[in-house]
Design a protein around this motif. Structure first.
Motif, mmCIF file in Angstrom:
data_model
loop_
_atom_site.group_PDB
_atom_site.id
_atom_site.type_symbol
_atom_site.label_atom_id
_atom_site.label_comp_id
_atom_site.label_asym_id
_atom_site.label_seq_id
_atom_site.Cartn_x
_atom_site.Cartn_y
_atom_site.Cartn_z
ATOM 1 N N PRO A 186 0.836 -1.262 -0.076
ATOM 2 C CA PRO A 186 0.108 -0.173 0.041
ATOM 3 C C PRO A 186 0.767 1.332 0.145
ATOM 4 C CG PRO A 186 0.047 -0.986 2.127
ATOM 5 C CD PRO A 186 0.485 -2.076 1.192
ATOM 6 N N GLN A 187 2.130 1.211 0.322
ATOM 7 C CA GLN A 187 2.975 2.534 0.410
ATOM 8 C C GLN A 187 3.473 2.934 -0.920
ATOM 9 O OE1 GLN A 187 3.545 -0.502 2.040
ATOM 10 N NE2 GLN A 187 5.689 -0.943 2.191
ATOM 11 N N THR A 188 3.221 2.179 -1.697
ATOM 12 C CA THR A 188 3.942 2.314 -3.059
ATOM 13 C C THR A 188 2.965 2.261 -4.114
ATOM 14 O OG1 THR A 188 4.171 -0.075 -3.466
ATOM 15 C CG2 THR A 188 5.944 0.680 -2.493
ATOM 16 N N PRO A 189 2.310 3.426 -4.331
ATOM 17 C CA PRO A 189 1.238 3.640 -5.392
ATOM 18 C C PRO A 189 1.830 3.855 -6.637
ATOM 19 C CG PRO A 189 1.583 5.865 -4.301
ATOM 20 C CD PRO A 189 2.285 4.558 -3.403
ATOM 21 N N PHE A 190 1.403 3.417 -7.821
ATOM 22 C CA PHE A 190 1.880 3.247 -8.840
ATOM 23 C C PHE A 190 2.733 4.451 -9.599
ATOM 24 C CE2 PHE A 190 -2.469 4.217 -10.408
ATOM 25 C CZ PHE A 190 -2.337 5.390 -11.202
ATOM 26 N N ARG A 191 3.552 4.310 -10.149
ATOM 27 C CA ARG A 191 4.394 5.655 -11.034
ATOM 28 C C ARG A 191 4.495 5.208 -12.256
ATOM 29 N NH1 ARG A 191 6.275 10.133 -8.269
ATOM 30 N NH2 ARG A 191 5.088 9.964 -6.252
ATOM 31 N N SER A 192 5.237 4.019 -12.704
ATOM 32 C CA SER A 192 5.328 3.603 -13.909
ATOM 33 C C SER A 192 4.005 3.024 -14.485
ATOM 34 C CB SER A 192 6.565 2.441 -14.165
ATOM 35 O OG SER A 192 6.205 1.310 -13.115
ATOM 36 N N HIS A 247 4.997 19.856 -12.105
ATOM 37 C CA HIS A 247 4.964 21.358 -11.668
ATOM 38 C C HIS A 247 3.669 21.867 -10.884
ATOM 39 C CE1 HIS A 247 2.413 20.982 -15.157
ATOM 40 N NE2 HIS A 247 2.001 22.082 -14.952
ATOM 41 N N MET A 248 2.736 21.014 -10.695
ATOM 42 C CA MET A 248 1.484 21.395 -10.096
ATOM 43 C C MET A 248 1.602 20.655 -8.848
ATOM 44 S SD MET A 248 -1.111 20.622 -13.122
ATOM 45 C CE MET A 248 -2.771 20.835 -11.965
ATOM 46 N N GLY A 249 2.779 20.114 -8.556
ATOM 47 C CA GLY A 249 2.781 19.507 -7.183
ATOM 48 C C GLY A 249 2.175 18.157 -7.142
ATOM 49 N N LEU A 250 1.864 17.691 -8.239
ATOM 50 C CA LEU A 250 1.147 16.357 -8.492
ATOM 51 C C LEU A 250 2.407 15.183 -8.630
ATOM 52 C CD1 LEU A 250 -1.857 17.080 -10.602
ATOM 53 C CD2 LEU A 250 -1.626 16.863 -8.225
ATOM 54 N N PRO A 251 2.107 13.873 -8.532
ATOM 55 C CA PRO A 251 2.867 12.915 -8.958
ATOM 56 C C PRO A 251 3.632 12.912 -10.246
ATOM 57 C CG PRO A 251 1.071 11.809 -7.612
ATOM 58 C CD PRO A 251 0.615 13.186 -8.171
ATOM 59 N N ARG A 252 4.789 12.477 -10.482
ATOM 60 C CA ARG A 252 5.073 12.397 -11.967
ATOM 61 C C ARG A 252 5.074 10.970 -12.192
ATOM 62 N NH1 ARG A 252 10.778 14.900 -14.142
ATOM 63 N NH2 ARG A 252 10.661 14.044 -16.407
ATOM 64 N N PHE A 253 4.459 10.645 -13.398
ATOM 65 C CA PHE A 253 4.446 9.147 -14.027
ATOM 66 C C PHE A 253 5.074 8.941 -15.197
ATOM 67 C CE2 PHE A 253 -0.067 10.214 -12.363
ATOM 68 C CZ PHE A 253 -0.003 9.528 -11.182
ATOM 69 N N GLU A 254 5.795 7.843 -15.239
ATOM 70 C CA GLU A 254 6.504 7.347 -16.353
ATOM 71 C C GLU A 254 5.702 6.669 -17.276
ATOM 72 O OE1 GLU A 254 9.908 5.099 -14.817
ATOM 73 O OE2 GLU A 254 10.487 6.890 -13.262
ATOM 74 N N LEU A 255 5.403 7.095 -18.375
ATOM 75 C CA LEU A 255 4.328 6.415 -19.353
ATOM 76 C C LEU A 255 4.850 6.055 -20.415
ATOM 77 C CD1 LEU A 255 1.499 5.882 -20.112
ATOM 78 C CD2 LEU A 255 1.305 8.334 -21.298
ATOM 79 N N SER A 256 4.568 4.757 -20.816
ATOM 80 C CA SER A 256 5.477 4.088 -22.248
ATOM 81 C C SER A 256 4.308 3.451 -22.946
ATOM 82 C CB SER A 256 6.484 3.182 -22.168
ATOM 83 O OG SER A 256 6.985 3.436 -20.748
ATOM 84 N N ALA A 281 6.495 -2.710 -15.172
ATOM 85 C CA ALA A 281 5.666 -1.585 -14.930
ATOM 86 C C ALA A 281 4.562 -1.674 -13.740
ATOM 87 C CB ALA A 281 4.521 -1.619 -16.086
ATOM 88 N N ASP A 282 4.329 -0.665 -12.888
ATOM 89 C CA ASP A 282 3.482 -0.892 -11.901
ATOM 90 C C ASP A 282 1.981 -0.781 -12.330
ATOM 91 O OD1 ASP A 282 5.514 -0.371 -9.932
ATOM 92 O OD2 ASP A 282 5.355 1.851 -10.418
ATOM 93 N N LEU A 283 1.582 -0.179 -13.235
ATOM 94 C CA LEU A 283 0.413 -0.306 -13.963
ATOM 95 C C LEU A 283 0.437 -0.483 -15.438
ATOM 96 C CD1 LEU A 283 -2.787 0.196 -14.069
ATOM 97 C CD2 LEU A 283 -2.341 2.601 -14.262
ATOM 98 N N ILE A 284 -0.304 -1.513 -16.060
ATOM 99 C CA ILE A 284 -0.404 -1.869 -17.512
ATOM 100 C C ILE A 284 -1.978 -1.669 -17.689
ATOM 101 C CG2 ILE A 284 -0.191 -3.792 -19.068
ATOM 102 C CD1 ILE A 284 2.049 -4.881 -17.449
#
Length: 369
Positions: A41-47, A73-82, A111-114
């Motif tokens: 639970p402490q690792t919400p998806f990023r990739s 830049h808005m203080g939101l999480p940065r996602f790595e999208l491919s 990937a954290d989320l597919i």
């Protein structure tokens, strides 16, 4: 209890999140697992990796790239999208345009989320390599989501067997016939089964992604993304595909007096979530009989007054957990749950984790930004 999902009187499940070993044991025994998490639970998806089949929806590609764009830049999480496909190279879209895909299925390995995107290509077929890549990702704990025709492709892996799922209306019958062990929720916008999430038609893919953002990163993040996209921040999974969001009722023509009164009622109730609102009291406020109110409420929101109130209370609880230092007991009182135990039970039912774990995850996510 095997084969059925059991809930307590307050609506919460009697289990807690299970380990990867436990998941594999239950799968081996053929048990039906619904809404259980194996990711920490402490690792919400990023990739995020979007799988694009041949003939992929150009709208789907645009939506995914926009929803998971860099908003650090808005203080939101940065996602790595491919974006990946069965192999790197040129890929045709449903509108006849071609795109260069840099990655093959190997991109799914970390990937954290597919997200399996839809395609207009028929017949719908999934390669052995795709099925294996998705199964492997699932077993190492990745979230796997799909919508529209993508749900059909995900079903080909066998991972949805014994679970609920949804897809576009045009494919619902075919999906149910092809995979009789799947409970196809024809009218649902999206269905959350924990590690596996499916969505309905094209627009419902946006709802599904906002739900994932809200579930993993909190309501503040999902609302900020929704504002940029100028879409409703939340449409419930049980809401039917062709019913407007409760927040949008007031923007429609007010010629229907009942709709106007219902819109006012929803706004009124949102400011009184800390109170023990009853269906009779809500109906009285809307100037309707209890029977008429129940019918109009279900028609307009796609859910019951109790379920709607619970959802609104949980939304507010998420915001308070993420943005204040109030105790769990104080938050429970402010959002209208009779005790912190009830709040915890409802929170576990929605997220698979406790309010305390959710707060810690939000703090950890902010610290990494």
């Amino acid at each position: 209890m095997e084969g059925d999902s059991m809930v307590l009187m307050d609506g919460s499940p009697p289990w807690s999140p299970i380990s990867r070993t436990g998941l594999q044991r239950h799968l081996h025994e053929g048990r039906r697992l619904r809404g259980l998490f194996v990711r920490k639970p402490q690792t919400p998806f990023r990739s995020v990796v979007a799988y694009a089949p041949s003939g992929v929806s150009a709208f789907g590609l645009s939506a995914i790239s926009g929803l998971f764009a860099d908003r650090s830049h808005m203080g939101l999480p940065r996602f790595e999208l491919s974006v990946c496909s069965d192999a790197a190279g040129v890929l045709n879209t449903d509108v006849g345009m071609c795109m260069q895909v840099k990655h093959g299925l190997e991109a799914m390995a970390n990937a954290d989320l597919i997200i399996v995107l839809p395609t207009e290509r028929r017949p719908l077929t999934a390669s052995v390599a795709l099925n294996q890549a998705l199964v492997d990702a699932f077993h190492r704990g990745a979230l796997v989501a799909a919508y529209c025709a993508g749900s059909y492709l995900l079903a080909e892996t066998g991972l949805l067997g014994g679970r609920r799922a949804t897809t576009s209306r045009s494919l619902s019958g075919v999906l149910a016939l092809r995979h009789p062990t799947i409970t196809v929720e024809t009218d649902a916008l999206y269905v959350d089964e924990g590690q596996l999430v499916t969505g309905a038609g094209a627009a419902a893919g946006i709802d599904m992604c906002l739900h994932l953002l809200r579930r993993e990163h909190g309501v503040a993040v999902s609302n900020a993304v929704a504002r940029e996209w100028m879409v409703a921040p939340r449409r419930e999974s049980g809401q039917t595909q062709y019913v407007p969001d409760p927040a949008e009722i007031g923007t429609r023509s007010l010629a229907d007096d009942e709709d106007a009164r219902l819109a006012d009622l929803l706004a009124w109730a949102r400011t009184r979530l800390n109170q023990p609102l009853t269906v009779r009291e809500l109906a009285k406020q809307a100037l309707m009989s209890s029977r008429t109110f129940a019918r109009r409420f279900q028609s307009a929101t796609g859910t019951t007054p109790y379920a709607w109130l619970t959802s609104q209370r949980l939304d507010l609880a998420e915001e308070l957990l993420a943005t204040t230092t109030l105790s769990i007991r104080e938050i429970a009182g402010r959002v209208g749950f009779r005790s912190n135990g009830v709040l915890r039970a409802q929170f576990v039912k929605r997220h698979g984790i406790s309010p305390t774990d959710y707060r810690q995850r939000q703090r950890s996510a902010r610290a990494r930004q």
